[in-house]
Scaffold this active site. Sequence first.
Site, short mmCIF file in Angstrom:
data_model
loop_
_atom_site.label_atom_id
_atom_site.label_comp_id
_atom_site.label_asym_id
_atom_site.label_seq_id
_atom_site.Cartn_x
_atom_site.Cartn_y
_atom_site.Cartn_z
CG HIS A 97 -5.47 2.30 16.69
ND1 HIS A 97 -5.09 3.26 17.19
CD2 HIS A 97 -5.79 2.48 15.28
CE1 HIS A 97 -4.75 4.26 16.33
NE2 HIS A 97 -5.43 3.83 15.04
NE ARG A 140 -8.31 4.33 14.52
CZ ARG A 140 -8.81 5.29 15.32
NH1 ARG A 140 -10.10 5.36 15.82
NH2 ARG A 140 -7.74 6.37 15.44
NE ARG A 170 -3.02 10.49 17.13
CZ ARG A 170 -3.63 9.74 16.24
NH1 ARG A 170 -4.38 8.82 16.71
NH2 ARG A 170 -3.59 9.75 14.91
CE LYS A 193 -0.89 6.60 -4.70
NZ LYS A 193 -1.49 6.42 -3.44
NE ARG A 207 -6.77 8.04 2.44
CZ ARG A 207 -7.32 8.93 1.91
NH1 ARG A 207 -8.20 9.86 2.43
NH2 ARG A 207 -7.04 9.47 0.80
N GLY A 237 0.88 -1.39 -0.03
CA GLY A 237 -0.07 0.11 -0.14
C GLY A 237 1.12 1.37 -0.06
CG ASP A 293 -4.20 4.97 20.19
OD1 ASP A 293 -5.58 4.86 20.01
OD2 ASP A 293 -3.53 4.51 19.25
N1 LIG Z 1 -3.37 1.69 12.76
C1 LIG Z 1 -2.99 3.17 12.68
O1 LIG Z 1 -2.81 3.88 13.51
C2 LIG Z 1 -3.54 3.94 11.39
C3 LIG Z 1 -3.99 3.03 10.38
N2 LIG Z 1 -4.45 3.79 9.30
C4 LIG Z 1 -4.87 3.16 8.12
O2 LIG Z 1 -4.12 2.95 7.29
C5 LIG Z 1 -4.91 2.42 5.92
C6 LIG Z 1 -4.19 3.32 4.67
O3 LIG Z 1 -4.57 4.53 4.74
P1 LIG Z 1 -3.91 5.62 3.51
O4 LIG Z 1 -2.58 5.42 3.30
O5 LIG Z 1 -4.26 6.99 4.15
O6 LIG Z 1 -4.92 5.28 2.69
P2 LIG Z 1 -4.70 5.58 1.01
O7 LIG Z 1 -6.05 5.64 0.29
O8 LIG Z 1 -3.96 6.75 0.91
O9 LIG Z 1 -3.63 4.41 0.43
C7 LIG Z 1 -4.22 2.93 0.30
C8 LIG Z 1 -3.44 2.35 -0.74
O10 LIG Z 1 -3.56 0.93 -0.63
C9 LIG Z 1 -3.80 0.56 -2.06
N3 LIG Z 1 -4.47 -0.72 -2.14
C10 LIG Z 1 -5.76 -0.97 -2.20
N4 LIG Z 1 -5.92 -2.24 -2.21
C11 LIG Z 1 -4.81 -2.85 -2.49
C12 LIG Z 1 -4.43 -4.28 -2.54
N5 LIG Z 1 -5.30 -5.31 -2.61
N6 LIG Z 1 -3.16 -4.31 -2.44
C13 LIG Z 1 -2.12 -3.60 -2.34
N7 LIG Z 1 -2.34 -2.10 -2.37
C14 LIG Z 1 -3.85 -1.93 -2.40
C15 LIG Z 1 -4.33 1.68 -2.79
O11 LIG Z 1 -4.21 1.69 -4.07
C16 LIG Z 1 -3.78 2.73 -1.97
O12 LIG Z 1 -2.34 3.26 -2.78
C17 LIG Z 1 -6.28 2.78 5.97
O13 LIG Z 1 -7.07 1.53 6.59
C18 LIG Z 1 -6.10 3.69 7.42
O14 LIG Z 1 -7.44 3.65 8.24
C19 LIG Z 1 -4.17 5.30 8.95
C20 LIG Z 1 -3.48 5.71 10.10
C21 LIG Z 1 -3.17 5.14 11.12
C1 LIG Z 2 -6.55 6.56 11.23
C2 LIG Z 2 -5.85 6.13 12.44
O1 LIG Z 2 -6.15 5.10 12.90
C3 LIG Z 2 -5.26 7.19 13.38
O2 LIG Z 2 -4.50 8.15 12.92
O3 LIG Z 2 -5.29 6.89 14.61
#
Ligand SMILES: NC(=O)C1=CN([C@@H]2O[C@H](COP(=O)(O)OP(=O)(O)OC[C@H]3O[C@@H](n4cnc5c(N)ncnc54)[C@H](O)[C@@H]3O)[C@@H](O)[C@H]2O)C=CC1
Ligand SMILES: CC(=O)C(=O)O
Length: 382
Positions: A243, A156, A219, A107, A149, A77, A216
């Site tokens: 989370h 979430r 933060r 991309k 996301r 991703g 978290d």
């Molecule tokens: N655990 C945490 O603390 C956090 C978790 N997240 C999560 O991270 C995830 C990604 O967020 P962003 O990067 O902002 O989203 P984004 O939309 O910018 O990127 C997601 C990427 O995943 C790719 N993708 C989709 N299906 C795919 C597949 N089958 N195989 C490979 N790549 C694939 C897309 O093409 C895209 O490039 C979300 O689920 C978000 O909620 C975000 C921030 C913090």
């Molecule tokens: C999006 C998310 O899970 C975070 O920033 O905490």
Amino acid sequence: MGDRGGAMEEDEEQHQLRAAHTRWTRGHKGSRLAPTGASSASAEQGLTPDLLFSRLEGLEDQELPARPKPTKVTVVGVGNVGMACAQTILTQNLVDEIALVDVQAEKLRGEMLDLQHAAAFLPRVKIVADTDYSVTAHSDICIITAGARQREGEDRMSLVERNFALFKNIIPELVKYSPHTMLLVITNPVDILSWVSWKLSGLPPNRVIGSGTNLDTSRFRTLLGNHFNVSVHNVHATIVGEHGDSSVPLWSGVTVGGVPLAAFAKEHGIATDPEVFTKAHKYVVDGAYEVIKLKGYTSWAIGYSAAALVSSVLRNQRRVHPVSVLAQGFHGIDMEVFLSLPSMLGRSGVIAVANSVLLEHEAAMLRKSAQAIWSIQSKLQF
Ligand SMILES: NC(=O)C1=CN([C@@H]2O[C@H](COP(=O)(O)OP(=O)(O)OC[C@H]3O[C@@H](n4cnc5c(N)ncnc54)[C@H](O)[C@@H]3O)[C@@H](O)[C@H]2O)C=CC1
Ligand SMILES: CC(=O)C(=O)O
């Protein structure tokens, strides 16, 4: 030192890890669930390491995989989060090779080239990318950030079905090419998808973690550091559990500059208004929602969080992080869920989980958090 020297170093490291493994497991034989340490404490034994930490279930049969060289991390991703992880790992000089995977071929190539063009300013790291998972072969750690996301106001958990469907394809591909890898799950809902990844991968539980409340907790510590006008590095505070919305701040364990906050307030007769604590926790929980509202997504903090976890593992730091691990058997949790508990990380993955002393209401909140995860997770069909 030549290859031979490298191999000898590795053997020594393997030996030390095995020896450590033996020490941690002592006293837990025969129990299905590991966390028995604290209850079997005896006065003669004193505060030994194996009382403070317990191994996860099923670790006793584990052989440590040989350490492949060069060190390699895969990021699945290449969205906001994936690229924040990749660039933070790059600038911190943690690996020899980074592999990027995404379904958007153009991309993906664009991101790979953009990072490669920074070579003159970075440590020498091989950066490869492909939509085919063979590019990920021999990864020490695979970080999964792929998927949907949250939109503004969305929680979430609402992402679960969409991202579960993607994981069914992603996880088997990763372990096919890196059977000894460690999975670091970031995609939300991270706790459920960590459990999903463990199930789909067939890896032992200490090789699968979710980034969990490591973020978290940062933060939370930032908030307290700002309030007390002290470096965040002198604030010890932990958030455990899911989370997200049902996370649990462990106020009883907060220390600032080594001063235990709750004990200090009690000793000095300072009234502590529970409303203030509730508000502070809400501020932490709402932190992600606020950033998403303002910029559409969160990325930098999770990138640094991931790099800290990668560093603890690859550099065998034995640092304790609140990360999402198999929590069954800890603090009265009887469901097979992943949620965050303070866990010691090193080269073999999760080395042990701290036997934290929680107040009864904290343990009850943690069980409630487990229930919140379970209520959604138990509906998933493989
Ligand atoms: N655990 C945490 O603390 C956090 C978790 N997240 C999560 O991270 C995830 C990604 O967020 P962003 O990067 O902002 O989203 P984004 O939309 O910018 O990127 C997601 C990427 O995943 C790719 N993708 C989709 N299906 C795919 C597949 N089958 N195989 C490979 N790549 C694939 C897309 O093409 C895209 O490039 C979300 O689920 C978000 O909620 C975000 C921030 C913090
Ligand atoms: C999006 C998310 O899970 C975070 O920033 O905490």
